[in-house]
Design a protein around this motif. Structure first.
Motif, PDB file in Angstrom:
ATOM      1  N   ASN A  76      28.488  93.112  28.372  1.00 27.02           N
ATOM      2  CA  ASN A  76      29.270  92.616  29.514  1.00 27.02           C
ATOM      3  C   ASN A  76      28.876  91.182  29.833  1.00 27.02           C
ATOM      4  O   ASN A  76      28.116  90.923  30.773  1.00 27.02           O
ATOM      5  N   LYS A  77      29.406  90.262  29.053  1.00 23.51           N
ATOM      6  CA  LYS A  77      28.994  88.864  29.173  1.00 23.51           C
ATOM      7  C   LYS A  77      29.470  88.216  30.471  1.00 23.51           C
ATOM      8  O   LYS A  77      29.006  87.127  30.817  1.00 23.51           O
ATOM      9  N   GLU A  78      30.386  88.884  31.176  1.00 23.53           N
ATOM     10  CA  GLU A  78      30.852  88.323  32.448  1.00 23.53           C
ATOM     11  C   GLU A  78      29.849  88.594  33.579  1.00 23.53           C
ATOM     12  O   GLU A  78      29.953  88.009  34.666  1.00 23.53           O
ATOM     13  N   PHE A 115      26.788  85.173  32.377  1.00 20.65           N
ATOM     14  CA  PHE A 115      26.169  84.908  31.077  1.00 20.65           C
ATOM     15  C   PHE A 115      27.119  84.136  30.161  1.00 20.65           C
ATOM     16  O   PHE A 115      26.684  83.240  29.438  1.00 20.65           O
ATOM     17  N   ASP A 116      28.422  84.449  30.222  1.00 20.84           N
ATOM     18  CA  ASP A 116      29.355  83.769  29.319  1.00 20.84           C
ATOM     19  C   ASP A 116      29.662  82.337  29.748  1.00 20.84           C
ATOM     20  O   ASP A 116      30.360  81.609  29.038  1.00 20.84           O
ATOM     21  N   SER A 117      29.144  81.905  30.897  1.00 19.43           N
ATOM     22  CA  SER A 117      29.294  80.496  31.294  1.00 19.43           C
ATOM     23  C   SER A 117      28.172  79.620  30.742  1.00 19.43           C
ATOM     24  O   SER A 117      28.250  78.396  30.813  1.00 19.43           O
ATOM     25  N   TYR A 120      25.776  78.228  24.187  1.00 15.96           N
ATOM     26  CA  TYR A 120      25.135  79.063  23.166  1.00 15.96           C
ATOM     27  C   TYR A 120      23.624  78.847  23.172  1.00 15.96           C
ATOM     28  O   TYR A 120      22.839  79.796  23.014  1.00 15.96           O
ATOM     29  N   GLY A 121      23.209  77.608  23.331  1.00 13.47           N
ATOM     30  CA  GLY A 121      21.777  77.309  23.342  1.00 13.47           C
ATOM     31  C   GLY A 121      21.063  77.975  24.498  1.00 13.47           C
ATOM     32  O   GLY A 121      19.982  78.553  24.331  1.00 13.47           O
ATOM     33  N   GLU A 122      21.675  77.933  25.695  1.00 10.38           N
ATOM     34  CA  GLU A 122      21.077  78.573  26.864  1.00 10.38           C
ATOM     35  C   GLU A 122      21.032  80.094  26.687  1.00 10.38           C
ATOM     36  O   GLU A 122      20.038  80.734  27.041  1.00 10.38           O
ATOM     37  N   GLN A 123      22.089  80.666  26.140  1.00 12.00           N
ATOM     38  CA  GLN A 123      22.099  82.113  25.899  1.00 12.00           C
ATOM     39  C   GLN A 123      20.971  82.517  24.952  1.00 12.00           C
ATOM     40  O   GLN A 123      20.265  83.501  25.189  1.00 12.00           O
ATOM     41  N   THR A 124      20.809  81.747  23.869  1.00  8.06           N
ATOM     42  CA  THR A 124      19.749  82.040  22.892  1.00  8.06           C
ATOM     43  C   THR A 124      18.375  81.976  23.547  1.00  8.06           C
ATOM     44  O   THR A 124      17.533  82.867  23.353  1.00  8.06           O
ATOM     45  N   LYS A 125      18.138  80.936  24.345  1.00  2.00           N
ATOM     46  CA  LYS A 125      16.827  80.774  24.983  1.00  2.00           C
ATOM     47  C   LYS A 125      16.541  81.897  25.979  1.00  2.00           C
ATOM     48  O   LYS A 125      15.426  82.423  26.031  1.00  2.00           O
ATOM     49  N   VAL A 126      17.547  82.275  26.763  1.00  2.00           N
ATOM     50  CA  VAL A 126      17.365  83.358  27.743  1.00  2.00           C
ATOM     51  C   VAL A 126      17.025  84.668  27.034  1.00  2.00           C
ATOM     52  O   VAL A 126      16.104  85.402  27.442  1.00  2.00           O
ATOM     53  N   LEU A 127      17.736  84.961  25.960  1.00  2.00           N
ATOM     54  CA  LEU A 127      17.495  86.217  25.235  1.00  2.00           C
ATOM     55  C   LEU A 127      16.142  86.199  24.517  1.00  2.00           C
ATOM     56  O   LEU A 127      15.469  87.226  24.428  1.00  2.00           O
ATOM     57  N   LEU A 128      15.736  85.035  24.008  1.00  2.00           N
ATOM     58  CA  LEU A 128      14.403  84.935  23.388  1.00  2.00           C
ATOM     59  C   LEU A 128      13.307  85.148  24.423  1.00  2.00           C
ATOM     60  O   LEU A 128      12.310  85.828  24.162  1.00  2.00           O
ATOM     61  N   ALA A 129      13.484  84.537  25.603  1.00  2.00           N
ATOM     62  CA  ALA A 129      12.497  84.728  26.678  1.00  2.00           C
ATOM     63  C   ALA A 129      12.382  86.210  27.025  1.00  2.00           C
ATOM     64  O   ALA A 129      11.282  86.745  27.211  1.00  2.00           O
ATOM     65  N   THR A 130      13.524  86.912  27.091  1.00  2.00           N
ATOM     66  CA  THR A 130      13.524  88.349  27.387  1.00  2.00           C
ATOM     67  C   THR A 130      12.821  89.126  26.276  1.00  2.00           C
ATOM     68  O   THR A 130      12.055  90.062  26.537  1.00  2.00           O
ATOM     69  N   LEU A 131      13.064  88.732  25.040  1.00  2.00           N
ATOM     70  CA  LEU A 131      12.452  89.397  23.890  1.00  2.00           C
ATOM     71  C   LEU A 131      10.931  89.366  23.981  1.00  2.00           C
ATOM     72  O   LEU A 131      10.249  90.368  23.742  1.00  2.00           O
ATOM     73  N   PHE A 132      10.381  88.207  24.337  1.00  2.00           N
ATOM     74  CA  PHE A 132       8.921  88.063  24.344  1.00  2.00           C
ATOM     75  C   PHE A 132       8.272  88.633  25.603  1.00  2.00           C
ATOM     76  O   PHE A 132       7.048  88.581  25.740  1.00  2.00           O
ATOM     77  N   LEU A 133       9.081  89.173  26.508  1.00  2.00           N
ATOM     78  CA  LEU A 133       8.514  89.925  27.623  1.00  2.00           C
ATOM     79  C   LEU A 133       8.087  91.318  27.176  1.00  2.00           C
ATOM     80  O   LEU A 133       7.302  91.987  27.856  1.00  2.00           O
ATOM     81  N   LYS A 134       8.610  91.780  26.042  1.00  2.00           N
ATOM     82  CA  LYS A 134       8.350  93.141  25.572  1.00  2.00           C
ATOM     83  C   LYS A 134       7.030  93.170  24.796  1.00  2.00           C
ATOM     84  O   LYS A 134       6.989  92.821  23.619  1.00  2.00           O
ATOM     85  N   GLU A 135       5.977  93.577  25.463  1.00  2.00           N
ATOM     86  CA  GLU A 135       4.657  93.618  24.837  1.00  2.00           C
ATOM     87  C   GLU A 135       4.538  94.839  23.924  1.00  2.00           C
ATOM     88  O   GLU A 135       5.298  95.788  24.014  1.00  2.00           O
ATOM     89  N   ASN A 136       3.550  94.761  23.038  1.00  2.00           N
ATOM     90  CA  ASN A 136       3.248  95.860  22.103  1.00  2.00           C
ATOM     91  C   ASN A 136       4.435  96.207  21.203  1.00  2.00           C
ATOM     92  O   ASN A 136       4.637  97.359  20.824  1.00  2.00           O
ATOM     93  N   SER A 137       5.236  95.192  20.884  1.00  2.00           N
ATOM     94  CA  SER A 137       6.356  95.368  19.967  1.00  2.00           C
ATOM     95  C   SER A 137       6.252  94.330  18.851  1.00  2.00           C
ATOM     96  O   SER A 137       5.730  93.232  19.066  1.00  2.00           O
TER      97      SER A 137
END
Length: 492
Positions: A76-78, A115-117, A120-137
């Motif tokens: 739901n990118k909106e 999110f859809d506003s 692409y660069g901002e979306q990538t950075k936000v999702l990467l930041a979220t990814l690295f919040l997941k410890e022990n993965s």
């Protein structure tokens, strides 16, 4: 630290002609910053999906870690960005999220925008930041550089360099060099791991290829010598066999037993040499198993009747009331290789559309030569479907040349029978590039042509552009490619 152990992994897709992996074994340390490379269609994303347990396979994958895959599938990118993050990782801590975003130079206000506003660069950075919040993965990061401009790639590369415990699929040489300490490569017949960054792996690869080529030359000479010897020996045995019956003018009768025995010995020696020859052929095949073919490509660009093809002078481009760029001035002359650089949203694609003849609102002066033929490669590959033969016919290009170029870009003949919709992202981009190389044009315009394209193919394309010096305007965020190719840089 723990290990991911892969033993005798074999996998093929349902209905496929061949295995993607066959009896593959290796180990990965979960503390590594592991780069992952290999030519398009070799199975990089497939292997990540096997780690995630998405497919059935034979062999074993033993791992005492959780796997997380990037990019996340955002439904739901909106929704506001903060809600997207909550859906992906409900248990995140806000201060940790803000810390990661600050490392990636993303402001807090993006969290409260749809999110859809975001770019692409901002979306990538936000999702990467979220990814690295997941410890022990253990993190599986699949081509994060696509749609990132050059500045953002450098920033994300620096960010990943501070992390550990991931596999990173990327075809950007500078990006990999800056943030990995091991490299996993899918070769023609195996998978191997080496310590070091991409440049270390590439130097080792070139040395290995040079050794294999030298061995190949020796084997070819030996095979030729053995083949000639076998022919001579076979000829001798045949001639000796004929003497069993004497000659028409000979007065003496030959000893058929002796002559037959001698001929048999000759034939046995001939067969022995033939066996040695086949053994040498087998050895050659074994030695050359990982030698990558990167045959040179060709381009036949049309000559234009004048030096200058196009000129922009103080051009500004508008979409409705919004001005996307201004004060753009440059010329395109025969032999120019122009890199059009700038962050995402700076107007690069709009300038390309203007030059290609699309109806764009602009002010300033734009002049283009009459009867100028342009070959254009788009960022978008979503329209590709059907078979390659029909595609070549529809676009009026020579089918045999088109497929020959794709073969040089590591397409197997099996691919020619498949629907293009099933191709990997890199294979689809290769279709567009091969089509462009077949077209008779005065000017080539390529908009982010290297997205998803593997490193060896990138090097082939570099060699092509350096050897034939066509007139080309391109947008590309691979810094190494731009540095090697561009004769002129226009930065927006």
């Amino acid at each position: 630290m723990s290990l991911i152990s892969v033993k005798n992994l074999t996998f093929s897709y349902d209905g496929s002609y061949d295995n993607v992996f066959e009896n593959v074994s290796f180990q990965i340390d979960t503390d590594w910053k592991l780069g992952f490379t290999g030519r398009n269609g070799r199975g990089k994303t497939t292997f990540l999906n096997l780690l995630l347990g998405k497919y059935e396979y034979s062999g074993t994958i033993a791992a005492n870690v959780n796997f997380e895959y990037f990019p996340f599938n955002v439904q739901n990118k909106e929704y506001n960005t903060l809600d997207i993050i909550s859906d992906i990782f409900p248990h995140y801590l806000h201060w940790e999220l803000m810390r990661e975003l600050s490392f990636l130079e993303v402001s807090e206000d993006v969290l409260y925008r749809p999110f859809d506003s975001l770019s692409y660069g901002e979306q990538t950075k936000v999702l990467l930041a979220t990814l690295f919040l997941k410890e022990n993965s253990f993190l599986l990061i699949d081509e994060p550089t696509n749609h990132l401009d050059m500045k953002a790639r450098k920033l994300v590369s620096n960010y990943l360099n501070t992390k550990r415990g991931f596999i990173l699929v990327s075809h950007d040489r500078s990006f990999l060099d800056n943030c990995v300490d091991h490299l996993l490569s899918i070769n023609k017949t195996n998978i191997e791991i080496q310590k070091g960054n991409f440049s270390d792996w590439w130097e080792n690869k070139k040395r290995q290829d040079a050794f294999e080529l030298a061995e190949n030359e020796k084997l070819i000479k030996d095979i030729k010598r053995l083949s000639n010897s076998a022919k001579r020996t076979s000829g001798w045995s045949h001639e000796v066999e004929k003497t069993k019956y004497g000659t028409r003018n000979s007065g003496s009768k030959p000893d058929k037993g002796y002559v037959g025995h001698k001929a048999a010995k000759m034939m046995k020696r001939s067969k022995s040499i033939e066996k040695r020859q086949q053994s040498a052929v087998d050895e050659k095949s074994k030695l050359l198993k990982n030698l990558e073919r990167s045959d040179s490509l060709k381009i036949s660009q049309l000559d234009y009747h004048r030096t200058r093809l196009a000129e922009l002078e103080n051009v500004a481009i508008f979409y409705g009331e919004k001005m996307v760029c201004k004060d753009i001035s440059f010329t395109i002359d025969q032999g120019d290789r122009i890199a059009l650089l700038g962050k995402n949203g700076s107007g690069k694609s709009s300038i390309i559309k203007l030059i290609c003849g699309e109806d764009i609102d602009y002010t300033g002066a734009f002049r283009k030569g009459s009867q100028l033929k342009i070959s254009y490669v788009s960022q978008d590959t979503s329209h590709l479907q059907g078979n390659l033969t029909d595609y070549a016919a529809h676009n009026g290009i020579d089918e045999s040349l088109f497929k020959s170029i794709l073969r040089k870009l590591d397409f197997s003949r099996v691919q020619f029978e498949k629907d293009m919709a099933a191709f990997s992202g890199g294979q689809k981009k290769k279709v567009l590039i091969a089509k462009s190389l077949c077209e008779k044009a005065h000017l080539h315009i390529w908009d982010e042509p290297l997205n998803f394209i593997d490193v060896i193919s990138r090097m082939q394309i570099e060699e092509l552009l350096l050897e034939y010096s066509p007139t080309i305007l391109f947008v590309e965020h691979d810094s190494e490619f731009c540095k090697n190719i561009a004769t002129k840089i226009i930065e927006l």
